[in-house]
Design an enzyme around this catalytic site. Structure first.
Site, short mmCIF file in Angstrom:
data_model
loop_
_atom_site.label_atom_id
_atom_site.label_comp_id
_atom_site.label_asym_id
_atom_site.label_seq_id
_atom_site.Cartn_x
_atom_site.Cartn_y
_atom_site.Cartn_z
N GLU A 68 0.83 4.78 -7.32
CA GLU A 68 1.29 3.83 -8.34
C GLU A 68 0.90 4.26 -9.75
OE1 GLU A 68 3.53 1.85 -7.59
OE2 GLU A 68 3.26 1.83 -5.42
N HIS A 73 3.35 6.72 -10.97
CA HIS A 73 4.55 6.11 -11.57
C HIS A 73 4.30 5.74 -13.03
CE1 HIS A 73 7.14 6.10 -8.16
NE2 HIS A 73 6.45 5.23 -7.45
N HIS A 97 9.67 9.52 -7.26
CA HIS A 97 9.35 9.90 -5.89
C HIS A 97 9.64 11.38 -5.67
CE1 HIS A 97 9.50 5.45 -4.68
NE2 HIS A 97 8.28 5.84 -4.94
N CYS A 98 8.79 11.99 -4.84
CA CYS A 98 8.84 13.43 -4.64
C CYS A 98 9.34 13.72 -3.22
CB CYS A 98 7.43 14.00 -4.83
SG CYS A 98 7.30 15.76 -4.54
N CYS A 147 3.12 15.35 -0.58
CA CYS A 147 2.74 14.97 -1.95
C CYS A 147 2.50 13.46 -2.01
CB CYS A 147 3.85 15.35 -2.92
SG CYS A 147 3.59 14.77 -4.61
ZN LIG Z 1 6.66 4.79 -5.42
ZN LIG Z 2 5.25 15.94 -5.65
#
Ligand SMILES: [Zn+2]
Ligand SMILES: [Zn+2]
Length: 183
Positions: free
Chosen positions: A140, A143, A149-150, A155
């Site tokens: 969080e 963000h 998002h990855c 990750c």
């Molecule tokens: Zn998220």
């Molecule tokens: Zn990542």
């Protein structure tokens, strides 16, 4: 060196605030690990009452966005807030959320409720619980640092649909995300 350069060198500071009581072992664990991961100054802030204004009686859950809306907004871009609550959170489109970030406010919230083995009728596992809490917190805060998002499942910025995803991923950023988070 102009004033901008000086500003850029300032350390990020992150306040951990609680809604309802959160065990000090959790707060200390987060404080120590987050300061390491983000090279930031961490401190334990206020403990607020449970946010009854955000409670949905039908769902028996708290509206995560309403809680974040009620946190005071900081104008200092180096200041972030991580809120913790031991109640189930939701947003209208989803059954539940582990956490939510509001990057405009520089504030995020995580719920510890679904991170406990006991929630699923399993024996308590404190270490696993702490690791999960850290992963959700790093995610969080990521963000708040403009990370999305990855696709890399290891990750910390990978989206957690369930705890399986949370347990599979690391509490750290992949190299790509790290470049953005710690620049
Ligand atoms: Zn998220
Ligand atoms: Zn990542």
């Amino acid at each position: 060196m102009g004033p901008k350069d000086i500003y850029a060198q300032e350390k990020m500071n992150i306040a951990i605030v609680c809604f309802g009581q959160i065990e000090s072992i959790v707060l200390d664990y987060l404080k120590n690990n987050l300061s390491e991961i983000f090279k930031a100054l961490l401190y334990i802030g206020k403990t607020y009452d449970l946010p009854e204004y955000a409670y949905d009686k039908k769902r028996k859950q708290y509206l995560a966005s309403a809680i974040l809306h009620n946190l005071s907004q900081s104008k200092d871009k180096n200041h972030k807030t991580l809120a913790i609550i031991d109640k189930d959170l939701y947003v209208p489109e989803l059954n539940f959320v582990f956490g939510l970030a509001d990057s405009l406010r520089g504030a995020c919230i995580i719920s510890t409720t679904r991170l406990k083995q006991t929630y699923y009728g399993l024996p308590e596992d404190k270490d696993l619980f702490l690791r999960r809490t850290l992963k959700e917190a790093v995610h969080e805060i990521g963000h708040l640092l403009n990370l999305n998002h990855c696709p890399d499942p290891s990750c910390v910025m990978h989206f957690s649909n369930s705890l399986l995803d949370t347990d599979r991923k690391d509490y750290n950023f992949c190299n790509n995300c790290k470049k953005i988070a710690l620049r």
